[in-house]
Design an enzyme around this catalytic site. Sequence first.
Site, mmCIF file in Angstrom:
data_model
loop_
_atom_site.group_PDB
_atom_site.id
_atom_site.type_symbol
_atom_site.label_atom_id
_atom_site.label_comp_id
_atom_site.label_asym_id
_atom_site.label_seq_id
_atom_site.Cartn_x
_atom_site.Cartn_y
_atom_site.Cartn_z
ATOM 1 N N ASP A 429 0.864 -1.202 0.000
ATOM 2 C CA ASP A 429 0.000 0.000 0.000
ATOM 3 C C ASP A 429 0.891 1.239 0.000
ATOM 4 O OD1 ASP A 429 -1.547 2.231 1.754
ATOM 5 O OD2 ASP A 429 -2.965 1.033 0.599
ATOM 6 N N ASN A 437 -2.263 12.789 -3.800
ATOM 7 C CA ASN A 437 -3.280 13.220 -4.780
ATOM 8 C C ASN A 437 -3.734 14.636 -4.492
ATOM 9 O OD1 ASN A 437 -3.480 11.104 -6.591
ATOM 10 N ND2 ASN A 437 -4.953 9.977 -5.352
ATOM 11 N N ASP A 446 -1.379 8.806 -10.451
ATOM 12 C CA ASP A 446 -1.294 7.738 -11.457
ATOM 13 C C ASP A 446 0.160 7.414 -11.787
ATOM 14 O OD1 ASP A 446 -4.217 8.885 -13.324
ATOM 15 O OD2 ASP A 446 -4.022 7.688 -11.492
ATOM 16 N N GLU A 472 -4.700 2.153 -4.429
ATOM 17 C CA GLU A 472 -3.247 2.175 -4.337
ATOM 18 C C GLU A 472 -2.690 0.901 -3.695
ATOM 19 O OE1 GLU A 472 -4.780 4.199 -0.548
ATOM 20 O OE2 GLU A 472 -5.349 3.917 -2.645
#
Length: 562
Positions: A429, A437, A446, A472
């Site tokens: 993770d 983000n 991304d 993620e």
Amino acid sequence: MQLVRALSLDGIKGRIVVFAVLAALVPTMMTAMIAYANNKRALTNQITETLQTTSSQTARELALWFDDRLRDLRVFASSYEVTENVETMSARRGDTTLVRASRLRLTNYLAVLEEQFPDYSELAVLDDDHRLLTASGDGGTSLLQAIDWLTSVRGEAFVVGGTFTDEERGQVLRVAVPVRATDGRFLGALAAQLNLGAARAIMSNFAPDDAGRLHLTDARGTTLLSSASRIGGAADAALGDGAIRAVREGRTGPVRYVDAAGDEILGAIRWLPQLNWVVIAEVLESRAFAQVARLRNLTVFVVTLLLFAVGFIAYRLALLIVRPLDRLTKGAAEVARGDLAVDLPVVGGGEVGYLTSVFNNMVSRLREGHQKLDAINETLRLKNEELERLSIIDGLTGLVNRRHLMDTLDHEARRTRRSKHSFSILMVDVDHFKELNDTYGHQFGDEVLVRISSILTHTVREVDTAGRYGGEEFVLLLPDTDASGAQHAAERIRECLARGSISVRGQEISVTVSIGVAEFPRDGETAGTLLAAADGALYDAKRNGRNQVSHRGRRIGVITSE
């Protein structure tokens, strides 16, 4: 239904316009209403605090002014001229010559006091039998009639009578203090009419701006004085019933009421305990909140203008969308009638342009008929293969997707159970992915996922399977690998990411991961329980500081504690 037809909500164009208008109207109006309420609340608190300060300062200054005047009267009453002459006139009543001389000296003394102290319009001396001994003017009789409370002044430091309006001097107040001999005997009283002009000046100095004024009332709410400032302009505006009721109820602090002119008033009440009077500072709400009202009106204007602009833009965009769809509808009708010569113009790009191109291609293929049937079949076969590949591959990272990963994990569990071996999984993770983000944008997020996917692909064996589990999170399936080997593999992945960085707009950003390890069948005998164990280990790594590998609560490779 008639309203729906009038708004054309059964068509795409009308729905787009209505949706755009509502999308602009609802948040804008909610924001405007919240801002208006907050601004009005803040302004109300500010005005209330100002009124309370004004009323308190005015009450304090009026109290100090009255104490000074009362101190003057006590000094006058204790002077030799007053006590000696009053005592002489009371003790030697039979000696007319001596009494007349004492009265003359006392009268002259009072006249001098009245001339030197303009706050006193009249001074009078009474003996202990309530008889008027002398006065500074010709109004001693009125003072004698008014001051019928001589009995009270015997045991009090001072006594305050009522107020009245004098034609020459305006509002005056009757006050009396006891006259005592040097041995403390009560000889009589010194009474005075105290001019309230100075009190009015104090109120004028402390009065609010042209939107407010100050009132001085008694305990019954009767107005004694008002400042020169006037709400709305008239100098004789009176208190409203609401303010009078608040005074009679003994209230303090901020109050709201309607004045005699029917205007809404915001006021603050402060009492003067010495006189049992009340100071009221008030302001006209319509004037005080004029700034908020202007802001409200401006907001309504801007929102109205915004609605017109959004509606117009939405209408134009709707036309751009609907016109190509109308052409497609007409073309489809012609094809349905058997006319295969249709060739629609492709205007613009996007979904509608793509749909038009597909339609033209469909018609072209229909025209070609059987001669291209084999090519179409071959194309369909290739497309099916591509779809089959895409059905197991994640579109962003190129790793297998969750569905294929779960199938592979179930298959490996059955195979390992038959061979009585073990395998391990890693649940990876990205640390603080939401903050990445929020700070750098989803495009950077991304890029992070693609980079991690590349590292996972190059650091695992060919027999291992790397897949995107969701968001993620990634899962690695390591066949024929126990927990110790899985931990070493996980640590290599973690170190590889921790040493590197990702460039964003010329800035190098470090990205770390937390990894949970689980071994089959030691940590779980099914795919679900094994994933749950890996997820629990991942949660331990997250809870203990991130950027580390965890298995059964044991941490490996901690770099930082974030």
